[in-house]
Design an enzyme around this catalytic site. Structure first.
Site, PDB file in Angstrom:
ATOM      1  CG  ASP A   1     -13.468 -15.047  34.450  1.00  0.00           C
ATOM      2  OD1 ASP A   1     -13.234 -16.021  33.684  1.00  0.00           O
ATOM      3  OD2 ASP A   1     -14.723 -14.356  34.491  1.00  0.00           O
TER       4      ASP A   1
ATOM      5  CD  GLU B   1     -10.337 -16.690  30.790  1.00  0.00           C
ATOM      6  OE1 GLU B   1     -10.809 -17.294  29.899  1.00  0.00           O
ATOM      7  OE2 GLU B   1     -10.974 -15.428  31.288  1.00  0.00           O
TER       8      GLU B   1
HETATM    9  C1  GLC Z   1     -13.979 -16.922  31.072  1.00  0.00           C
HETATM   10  C2  GLC Z   1     -14.299 -18.409  31.528  1.00  0.00           C
HETATM   11  C3  GLC Z   1     -15.628 -18.701  30.898  1.00  0.00           C
HETATM   12  C4  GLC Z   1     -16.856 -17.829  31.189  1.00  0.00           C
HETATM   13  C5  GLC Z   1     -16.400 -16.065  30.758  1.00  0.00           C
HETATM   14  C6  GLC Z   1     -17.215 -15.486  31.381  1.00  0.00           C
HETATM   15  O1  GLC Z   1     -13.583 -16.969  29.822  1.00  0.00           O
HETATM   16  O2  GLC Z   1     -13.176 -19.336  31.554  1.00  0.00           O
HETATM   17  O3  GLC Z   1     -16.062 -20.142  31.270  1.00  0.00           O
HETATM   18  O4  GLC Z   1     -17.897 -18.187  30.354  1.00  0.00           O
HETATM   19  O5  GLC Z   1     -15.004 -16.046  31.382  1.00  0.00           O
HETATM   20  O6  GLC Z   1     -17.212 -15.495  32.914  1.00  0.00           O
END
Ligand code: GLC
Length: 642
Positions: free
Chosen positions: A287, A329
């Site tokens: 993440d 991500e």
């Molecule tokens: C990532 C997640 C998102 C979240 C962010 C903070 O981008 O996909 O949903 O708000 O991280 O953890």
């Protein structure tokens, strides 16, 4: 935590001896671990030396990380060690045409973990081989960013179930041929995490776990160059603590960024990572990878150290849970997105560019930007793959490169404004029913929330709505890597405006597309008189064709241009087949994002043998007759290059 003895990193051999001694002191270490330690230690040592050269306790932090890895390997259940061996023998398991991902929230889709388990027969029916359960760990009561604020990585949110239920679910999924994907939320913890409480209290060993400053001097200096990620929540990158100090919070005020300049933070998070690994997780979704390292005077995104840290986590994983892979991500500039993708960092990555440009093409009825992205930004290093999706639990941000758009005469800034207006229903004649997310009046920036069906026109009753949903999925299912379905989209789930009545969720418009499992629509899934039924039938057909089409494995893609701006084209070769191999079959994909039928003339198709197989309708076509692509229509054709 014991306060470490201090010793900086030194020569490889000395540090290796210290690390091995620490590992041996922690318990028995077997030959399998020793082998992987020998293979990985030089790499990890090098990374630590680059990240933590100036730390007086670098050697100890590294040695304790190795001790942790050894202990975790010892505790790794036998069936997972067998899985590691299988994955080791087939390092590219995720490249198969049989791969199909699904993603859902445990509470919203199944009520709790037991409810998700009850869905396994449906997941099998759908053909899922990968299931991403949205964050399910303990978080603060009330708003916790949909679970992305974690208070303990070792406790399941009690309303969802327990760790033992999660472990059992992972095992059952494995038996059903479905890999479990969980988030590794390693950039930040919630403000209620034990480490956070200790850091604020100044407990020895924890003072430097987060980035806390006594006054605004440093926050002001950093904010000269950082961008605001959640401006609706707080301006800038910091929030104020009750005692007046300031703490780094990239996202919500209750999500505090960890300080990876402290090697003990790395070690602590490596411990949480290995805990998740031993539950039976196959893929960890990394993440917010871009944000994990900060340096004054920079955007504090995608810094070189972020890559070193990922490599270091990867090396630890390779020692203690070698079957796992990371999925990146990074929702950033496309050059940065690919920088995280390699066997040494993340083998998998979301493909936010293809996702966003699919929507861009549907809005403009012009596929040229999407075509350009497939032509030049699709290729990946060997042994890695895209995760292609139509939408996720997050907003859609227009992450294309301005320089790419400029080549087509498109002004990035104005185009993003158009796209936002289009998708939030402000543009005259739009078919979309999205809502804005994090509109920033200071920068004009905004993103879009909404379900696939609502964004594509089904909610608005647009006649092309269902076709657009199917077309968007036909692209995601055929460009390569792992296609990922947001569960509910296969029955054309619509926006859920009831989040506005919920005081906890009202402020975060992404909840509009995170509705409960739509029972009514699932009940209609076999009824061709309903949108749910028609979309379900068409999408499940595409899934079954994909899963029996070997050309769709892997990532190789040969571009295919037609003279029509509304048509996107590409070929998927069988294996590594390249131009000029007479035996090789390919699948030619042509998609028309426009509202009018397009006639592809025989000349455009003259590089192929005359007879082609339409894989979706299971009929032969004579390419001498050309092809008619209906509005928002597409073909998957098995062709033989001449
Ligand atoms: C990532 C997640 C998102 C979240 C962010 C903070 O981008 O996909 O949903 O708000 O991280 O953890």
């Amino acid at each position: 935590m014991t306060v470490p003895e201090t010793e900086p990193l030194g020569a490889l051999e000395d540090d290796r001896d210290a690390a091995w001694a620490a590992a041996s002191a922690a318990g028995r270490v077997d030959d399998a671990f020793r082998e992987r330690f020998d293979a990985q230690f030089p790499r990890l040592h090098d990374l630590f030396s680059r990240l933590y050269a100036d730390r007086p306790d670098g050697r100890d932090a590294l040695a304790q990380t190795i001790a942790l890895a050894a202990g975790s390997w010892n505790a790794r259940p036998l069936d997972l060690k067998v899985r590691d061996a299988q994955r080791g023998a087939d390092g590219e398991w995720f490249q198969s045409e049989r791969m199909l991902g699904g993603v859902c929230y445990v509470d919203r889709y199944g009520g709790n973990l037991a409810g998700i388990r009850d869905q396994i027969p449906y997941f099998r029916e759908l053909g899922l081989t990968y299931l991403h359960l949205m964050p399910l760990f303990l978080g603060p009561e009330g708003d916790n960013d949909g679970g992305y604020a974690v208070s303990s990585y070792r406790k399941v949110d009690p309303s969802l179930g327990s760790i033992s239920q999660l472990t059992e679910l992972a095992a059952e999924l494995r038996l059903a041929g479905i890999s479990l994907v969980l988030d590794f939320i390693f950039n930040h913890t919630s403000n209620e995490h034990e480490w956070a409480r200790k850091a604020v209290a100044g407990e020895p060993g924890y003072e430097d776990f987060y980035l806390i400053f006594p006054d605004r001097t440093m926050p002001d200096a950093y904010e000269q160059t950082t961008r605001e990620i959640f401006p609706d929540d707080h301006p800038g990158s910091f929030v104020q603590l009750d005692d007046g100090r300031w703490i780094w919070s990239t996202f919500y005020h209750f999500q505090w960024d960890l300080n990876y300049a402290n090697p003990w933070v790395f070690r602590a998070m490596a411990g949480e990572m290995l805990f998740l690994a031993n539950l039976g997780v196959d893929v960890l979704r990394m993440d917010a990878v871009a944000f994990i390292w900060k340096r004054l005077g920079t955007a504090c995104e995608s810094l070189p150290e972020a890559h070193l840290l990922l490599q270091a986590f990867n090396a630890v994983l390779a020692m203690a849970a070698p079957g796992l892979v990371f999925k990146s991500e990074a929702i950033v500039h496309p050059d940065e997105v690919v920088s995280y993708i390699s066997p040494e960092e993340c083998r998998l990555s979301y493909n936010p560019l293809q996702m966003a440009l699919t929507w861009e093409a549907l809005a403009t009825r012009d596929a040229r930007l999407l075509q350009q992205a497939l032509d030049r930004r699709h290729e990946l290093p060997a042994g890695t793959a895209w995760v292609n999706y139509v939408r996720s639990h997050d907003d859609i941000g227009w992450t294309f490169a301005d320089e790419d758009a400029a080549e087509l005469g498109i002004d990035g800034y104005a185009h993003r404004r158009f796209l936002n207006d289009f998708y939030v229903g402000r543009h005259e004649g739009t078919f979309a029913r999205g809502v804005p997310f994090q509109e920033n009046p200071k920068t004009g920036d905004a993103r879009v929330a909404g379900t696939t069906a609502s964004l594509a026109g089904i909610e608005a009753g647009d006649p092309g709505g269902e076709d657009r949903v199917v077309l968007a999925h036909a692209l995601a299912l055929s460009t390569g890597g792992i296609p990922l379905l947001y569960l509910g989209d296969e029955v054309a789930q619509l926006n859920d405006p009831t989040y506005l009545d919920d005081p906890v969720r009202r402020g975060d418009s992404r909840w509009v597309h995170r509705g409960q499992r739509p029972r009514d629509r699932y009940a209609e899934r076999d009824d061709p008189d309903t949108a749910a039924g028609r979309v379900f039938r068409r999408l499940t057909k595409l899934v079954s064709v994909r899963q029996s089409t070997p050309e769709f494995a892997g990532n190789a893609l040969i571009t295919f241009h037609t003279p029509h701006p509304s048509v996107v084209g590409y070929q998927r070769p069988l294996g590594e087949a390249v131009d000029g191999d007479p035996e090789a079959s390919r699948v030619l994909v042509l998609g028309n994002v426009g509202d009018a039928e397009v006639a592809i003339d025989p000349l455009t198709l003259s590089g192929f043998a005359r007879t082609a197989r339409d894989l979706v309708h299971d009929v032969d076509l004579d390419l001498d007759e050309g092809l008619a692509l209906p509005p928002h229509g597409f073909v998957w054709l098995r062709v033989t290059p001449l």
